[in-house]
Design a protein around this motif. Structure first.
Motif, PDB file in Angstrom:
ATOM      1  N   VAL A 131      34.703 -38.944 -24.724  1.00 19.62           N
ATOM      2  CA  VAL A 131      35.711 -38.747 -23.684  1.00 19.62           C
ATOM      3  C   VAL A 131      35.072 -38.836 -22.299  1.00 19.62           C
ATOM      4  O   VAL A 131      35.609 -39.470 -21.380  1.00 19.62           O
ATOM      5  N   GLN A 132      33.907 -38.198 -22.138  1.00 22.11           N
ATOM      6  CA  GLN A 132      33.221 -38.238 -20.847  1.00 22.11           C
ATOM      7  C   GLN A 132      32.785 -39.654 -20.490  1.00 22.11           C
ATOM      8  O   GLN A 132      32.901 -40.085 -19.334  1.00 22.11           O
ATOM      9  N   GLU A 152      35.679 -41.907 -19.309  1.00 21.08           N
ATOM     10  CA  GLU A 152      36.082 -41.627 -17.932  1.00 21.08           C
ATOM     11  C   GLU A 152      35.013 -42.074 -16.931  1.00 21.08           C
ATOM     12  O   GLU A 152      35.317 -42.664 -15.895  1.00 21.08           O
ATOM     13  N   LEU A 188      41.077 -34.008 -26.620  1.00 22.69           N
ATOM     14  CA  LEU A 188      41.885 -34.249 -25.421  1.00 22.69           C
ATOM     15  C   LEU A 188      43.028 -33.258 -25.279  1.00 22.69           C
ATOM     16  O   LEU A 188      43.564 -33.087 -24.181  1.00 22.69           O
ATOM     17  N   GLU A 223      42.103 -30.845 -22.744  1.00 23.35           N
ATOM     18  CA  GLU A 223      41.951 -31.310 -21.368  1.00 23.35           C
ATOM     19  C   GLU A 223      43.269 -31.148 -20.603  1.00 23.35           C
ATOM     20  O   GLU A 223      44.291 -31.682 -21.003  1.00 23.35           O
ATOM     21  N   TRP A 227      43.447 -35.471 -17.523  1.00 22.77           N
ATOM     22  CA  TRP A 227      42.546 -36.536 -17.968  1.00 22.77           C
ATOM     23  C   TRP A 227      43.284 -37.852 -17.854  1.00 22.77           C
ATOM     24  O   TRP A 227      44.316 -38.072 -18.491  1.00 22.77           O
TER      25      TRP A 227
END
Length: 572
Positions: free
Chosen positions: A255-256, A259, A280, A283, A286
């Protein structure tokens, strides 16, 4: 045997020009542009040849996590005519040793995740591995290991070249590029010999079907020891995309990375999608998913629930599923599940597509799409190899098929019949639109009362019950029927399992309760043929065993379920 002069390193000249000043690989803080990457491959290739003596047909085993160094090594081995044999870093040492004994490498390359394998082999002589003469560390070891390891590194054996690179590649016998090990769901893995041609035609199929291009930023979520990860990686090399490496898949890190690097493409299996969605949900804000334009999913079809979830968090992504196998160099068929660029709203929804046919009760299954452009498929409906409309063994033929299993004589190597057809081991049928429907695995087939039952078909029905979170169907020995059908069931939270056989199955909507009788009634309501409905249900309280790419280890479930049933019968 003649072979095409295709070579996976033929992408290097294009990469060195196309991405001369832009990164072709990103690993942590390390960014390498196309010109430096191509030069690094050539320098390492010269080091393998001159320092370690790796030549045409020599096998180099690799045990490491994903990195730019790993990719550089794969190409360098092929450059000198060697054969790369990636080992699964999740294996035990015994599994890794068996694989190496099978392929007989001259060199073993490891990183920090697997360096103990090399130490074991250096400390204890193995008569079955007399071919192994060199141990190499991939990249640079950490300071804690640098004084402890007694081996050269890939960076230290590189021989810098004088002047422009001529890209003078060599080929191994039969044009073999790699030995990819099967996942071993039903026993010890086999070494599948894959040619340069197979890898290139598979790459072209992925480029044409998914739409990869030089503007892609590709996140490596699949390990480079698996055919899906390798074949998609090579497709990205051929188009000149940028590669972002994670050591291994972990949902939070993925996920990091999505992005941070504005990832446009990635590949998944259903378990990865589930982990991404779970992460997610935590989050609050996002928006990284908007950059993702292409998702290729393998290792089993995505459920409607996972597909809708992926469509929500990756709103601009074309989601394509693929069906294939290692022996066929990855994907045989492709199916677009969702394409936000399509104007027809029905086709852009995150749902599995349907076609206007009404299959007979014995001709259902899972739609897995149309064959790739280079793929030839046929359905063999009996042991004599006769073909006509109906359910049968799925066979394939073409340049994508393996050259054979490493170490087996030619008659055994191809696992194919007359005319070079490879038996996939799967059962299915082709509809009038040219789509393939997958019914099940021939090895998993259950013979009950003289009828063939494919567990995947039963699982597809039971998995749609709102209280079922997981289902595995197996056959258990039966005196009269030969085998009886057993369903191992995992239930969702807030649902309760009962053995009360007098409970009214039609009251399940009033209380979140499940039982064998309720699920049998559900099967009947979904028009599952009577002899296919499980007779025994086992409540399964732990995750089902999976391989590293998310494939079910059905034999392990069957063995544990059989032991459970024997225990119950012995105490009756």
């Amino acid at each position: 045997m003649a072979f095409s002069k295709s070579h996976i390193c033929q992408c290097l000249s294009r990469i060195s020009t196309l991405r001369r000043d832009s990164p072709v690989t990103i690993t942590g803080n390390r960014r390498i542009n196309g010109e430096d990457f191509a030069a690094g491959v050539a320098a390492l290739a010269r080091g393998l040849s001159e320092e370690l003596g790796v030549g045409e047909g020599d096998v180099v085993a690799i045990a490491a996590l994903n990195s730019d160094w790993y990719l550089e090594l794969l190409l360098a081995i092929a450059y000198v005519g060697g054969i790369a044999a990636p080992l699964n870093y999740r294996w035990s040492f015994e599994e890794a040793r068996y694989a190496m004994e099978l392929v007989g490498p001259t060199v073993l390359v490891v990183d920090e995740s697997c360096y103990v394998w090399s130490l074991e082999l250096q400390n204890y002589k193995n008569t079955k591995l007399q071919s192994l003469t060199s141990h190499v560390f991939l990249g640079d070891p950490s300071s804690s290991l640098s004084n402890y390891l007694n081996m050269v590194t890939t960076n230290t054996i590189k021989c810098l070249l004088d002047g422009p690179q001529a890209y003078d590649y060599r080929w191994s016998p039969k044009g073999i590029a790699m030995i990819i090990f099967t996942s071993g769901t039903t026993g010890r893995p086999k070494g599948v010999a894959i040619s340069h041609t197979s890898l290139i035609v598979q790459s072209l199929a992925k480029i044409a079907t998914v739409g990869y291009g030089d503007d892609d930023v590709y996140l490596h979520t699949a390990p480079l020891c698996h055919i899906g990860g390798i074949s998609t990686c090579l497709a990205m090399l051929m188009v000149g995309a940028c590669h972002v490496f994670l050591p291994k898949f972990e949902a939070r890190s993925a996920v990091q990375a999505i992005e941070q690097y504005h990832i446009t493409s990635l590949i998944t299996v259903p378990t990865m999608v589930a982990d991404l969605l779970s992460t997610l949900r935590e989050e609050r804000r996002w928006t990284g998913g908007e950059s993702v334009k292409k998702i290729l999913s393998g290792g089993g079809g995505l459920s409607n629930e996972l597909l809708k979830g992926a469509s929500h968090v990756f709103p601009n992504a074309k989601i394509v599923s693929a069906y294939g196998m290692t022996e066929a160099c990855s994907s045989l068929t492709f199916m677009t599940n969702r394409d936000p660029t399509v104007q027809n709203p029905r086709k852009s929804l995150g749902t599995i597509p349907t076609i206007d046919i009404d299959p007979t009760p014995d001709m259902k299954g899972t739609l897995v799409g149309k064959p790739a452009p280079h793929i030839e498929l046929r359905i063999s409906v009996n042991d004599n190899g006769e073909d006509h409309a109906g359910v049968g063994r799925i066979l394939t033929r073409g340049p994508h098929v393996m050259t054979g299993y490493w170490g087996q004589i030619p008659a055994e190597a191809s696992d194919s019949g007359e005319g070079g057809w490879l038996d996939t081991g799967d059962i299915g049928w082709m509809d009038g639109c040219g789509d393939l429907w997958l019914v099940g695995r021939s090895k998993g087939r259950i013979k009950s009362g003289g009828e063939n039952v494919y567990p995947e078909e039963v699982e597809a029905v039971l998995s749609q019950h709102p209280g079922v979170s997981g289902i595995v169907v197996i056959g258990a020995p039966h005196a009269r029927l030969t085998e009886t059908i057993v369903a191992c069931v995992r239930i969702k939270e807030n649902w309760r399992w009962t053995t009360d056989q007098n409970r009214d199955p039609w009251n399940e909507g009033k209380e979140q309760v499940l039982s064998g009788k309720i699920l049998q009634s559900y099967c009947k309501m979904r028009n599952l043929t009577g002899f296919k409905i499980p007779k025994i249900f086992i409540l399964w309280k732990k995750p089902f065993p999976l391989t590293t790419i998310g494939k079910l280890k059905r034999d392990e479930v069957k063995n544990e379920a059989s032991a459970h049933l024997q225990f119950i019968h012995s105490h009756l």
